[in-house]
Design an enzyme around this catalytic site. Structure first.
Site, PDB file in Angstrom:
ATOM      1  N   GLU A 106       0.840  -1.211   0.000  1.00  8.53           N
ATOM      2  CA  GLU A 106       0.000   0.000   0.000  1.00  8.53           C
ATOM      3  C   GLU A 106       0.869   1.253   0.000  1.00  8.53           C
ATOM      4  O   GLU A 106       1.999   1.224   0.504  1.00  8.53           O
ATOM      5  CB  GLU A 106      -0.866   0.020   1.267  1.00  8.53           C
ATOM      6  CG  GLU A 106      -2.277  -0.540   1.089  1.00  8.53           C
ATOM      7  CD  GLU A 106      -3.242   0.451   0.449  1.00  8.53           C
ATOM      8  OE1 GLU A 106      -2.786   1.370  -0.273  1.00  8.53           O
ATOM      9  OE2 GLU A 106      -4.448   0.301   0.659  1.00  8.53           O
ATOM     10  N   ASP A 110      -4.504   5.476   5.936  1.00 11.58           N
ATOM     11  CA  ASP A 110      -5.042   6.711   6.518  1.00 11.58           C
ATOM     12  C   ASP A 110      -6.076   6.321   7.574  1.00 11.58           C
ATOM     13  O   ASP A 110      -5.725   6.055   8.714  1.00 11.58           O
ATOM     14  CB  ASP A 110      -5.619   7.525   5.344  1.00 11.58           C
ATOM     15  CG  ASP A 110      -6.127   8.890   5.724  1.00 11.58           C
ATOM     16  OD1 ASP A 110      -5.594   9.498   6.651  1.00 11.58           O
ATOM     17  OD2 ASP A 110      -7.073   9.383   5.074  1.00 11.58           O
ATOM     18  N   THR A 111      -7.346   6.192   7.194  1.00  8.84           N
ATOM     19  CA  THR A 111      -8.352   5.738   8.167  1.00  8.84           C
ATOM     20  C   THR A 111      -8.223   4.239   8.440  1.00  8.84           C
ATOM     21  O   THR A 111      -8.690   3.747   9.461  1.00  8.84           O
ATOM     22  CB  THR A 111      -9.778   5.993   7.643  1.00  8.84           C
ATOM     23  OG1 THR A 111      -9.968   5.230   6.436  1.00  8.84           O
ATOM     24  CG2 THR A 111     -10.016   7.461   7.363  1.00  8.84           C
TER      25      THR A 111
HETATM   26  P1  5GP Z   1      -7.880   4.862   3.940  1.00 14.09           P
HETATM   27  O1  5GP Z   1      -8.862   3.871   3.443  1.00 14.09           O
HETATM   28  O2  5GP Z   1      -6.810   4.252   4.821  1.00 14.09           O
HETATM   29  O3  5GP Z   1      -8.554   6.037   4.621  1.00 14.09           O
HETATM   30  O4  5GP Z   1      -7.201   5.534   2.686  1.00 14.09           O
HETATM   31  C1  5GP Z   1      -6.289   4.894   1.901  1.00 14.09           C
HETATM   32  C2  5GP Z   1      -6.130   5.580   0.571  1.00 14.09           C
HETATM   33  O5  5GP Z   1      -6.475   6.978   0.611  1.00 14.09           O
HETATM   34  C3  5GP Z   1      -4.691   5.549   0.151  1.00 14.09           C
HETATM   35  O6  5GP Z   1      -4.386   4.357  -0.540  1.00 14.09           O
HETATM   36  C4  5GP Z   1      -4.568   6.797  -0.704  1.00 14.09           C
HETATM   37  O7  5GP Z   1      -4.935   6.503  -2.044  1.00 14.09           O
HETATM   38  C5  5GP Z   1      -5.570   7.764  -0.116  1.00 14.09           C
HETATM   39  N1  5GP Z   1      -4.937   8.717   0.808  1.00 14.09           N
HETATM   40  C6  5GP Z   1      -5.030   8.771   2.144  1.00 14.09           C
HETATM   41  N2  5GP Z   1      -4.311   9.768   2.667  1.00 14.09           N
HETATM   42  C7  5GP Z   1      -3.710  10.372   1.620  1.00 14.09           C
HETATM   43  C8  5GP Z   1      -2.804  11.485   1.504  1.00 14.09           C
HETATM   44  O8  5GP Z   1      -2.382  12.131   2.461  1.00 14.09           O
HETATM   45  N3  5GP Z   1      -2.406  11.799   0.231  1.00 14.09           N
HETATM   46  C9  5GP Z   1      -2.824  11.129  -0.874  1.00 14.09           C
HETATM   47  N4  5GP Z   1      -2.379  11.540  -2.039  1.00 14.09           N
HETATM   48  N5  5GP Z   1      -3.684  10.082  -0.791  1.00 14.09           N
HETATM   49  C10 5GP Z   1      -4.113   9.702   0.431  1.00 14.09           C
END
Ligand code: 5GP
Length: 182
Positions: A106, A110-111
């Site tokens: 990955e 983030d979340t």
């Molecule tokens: P999650 O499901 O963990 O919230 O988000 C994962 C996805 O969100 C990552 O694979 C990425 O594509 C996007 N994402 C989360 N935070 C960032 C960030 O700070 N910058 C960018 N460019 N994408 C992010």
């Protein structure tokens, strides 16, 4: 500069330089090589499109094992900078992973919603083992806890960009990771 030509790259603050990324990837690759020494030909890296493509292509060259690679398309973000909370497979693996040692690669957790969904989904396909490698992690944003077996760096809450990570599909080609100042 010619009229209409945008400044490239925009003035992002550098979080991790090209050199820092290279050093950390070499360490991660060595760790992965050691841990998967005994799995023979059965290590499969699964890259999550599109953010992990740059990371995975550099990381795999630090893993000295006969691995294979596959990719999975996941949609969890639109072109904005906020999680939609909805995770969907937009492109599936090209081969079954039953009996394989699977390492998900990955760009950023983030979340944790995407990673959690991926873990649950891939587990049902009966791999011999399933682990997570993420270049970045934002611990303050965690909504769902997921194990990260190999982590590049923890990052603060800023929206990060470069080295695979985009803003509205742009800037994935930066060779450093920067962030947008609030
Ligand atoms: P999650 O499901 O963990 O919230 O988000 C994962 C996805 O969100 C990552 O694979 C990425 O594509 C996007 N994402 C989360 N935070 C960032 C960030 O700070 N910058 C960018 N460019 N994408 C992010």
């Amino acid at each position: 500069m010619m009229a209409g030509q945008a400044t490239f790259p925009p003035p992002f603050k550098t979080l991790f330089s090209k050199e820092q990324l290279h050093t950390r990837l070499a360490e991660l690759g060595a760790e992965i090589t050691k841990d998967y020494q005994d799995v023979g030909e059965d290590l499969v890296l699964i890259g999550v499109l599109k953010g992990s493509v740059i990371f995975m292509s550099d990381l795999c060259r630090h893993i000295n094992l006969p691995l294979s690679m596959d990719f999975m398309g996941i949609a969890s973000y639109g072109d904005g900078t906020k999680s939609s909370g909805v995770v969907q497979i937009t492109s599936d693996l090209s081969k079954p992973i039953a009996g394989k040692h699977v390492l998900i690669v990955e760009d950023i957790i983030d979340t944790g919603l995407t990673a959690h969904y991926l873990f649950d989904n891939l587990k049902t396909r009966l791999p011999a083992s399933l682990k997570m490698c993420s270049l970045l992690h934002k611990p303050d944003r965690t909504e769902v806890e997921t194990p990260i077996n190999y982590l590049g760096f923890s990052v603060p809450n800023n929206f990060v960009v470069g080295y695979g990570l985009d803003i509205a599909q742009k800037y994935r080609n930066l060779d450093f990771i920067g962030y947008v100042e609030e």
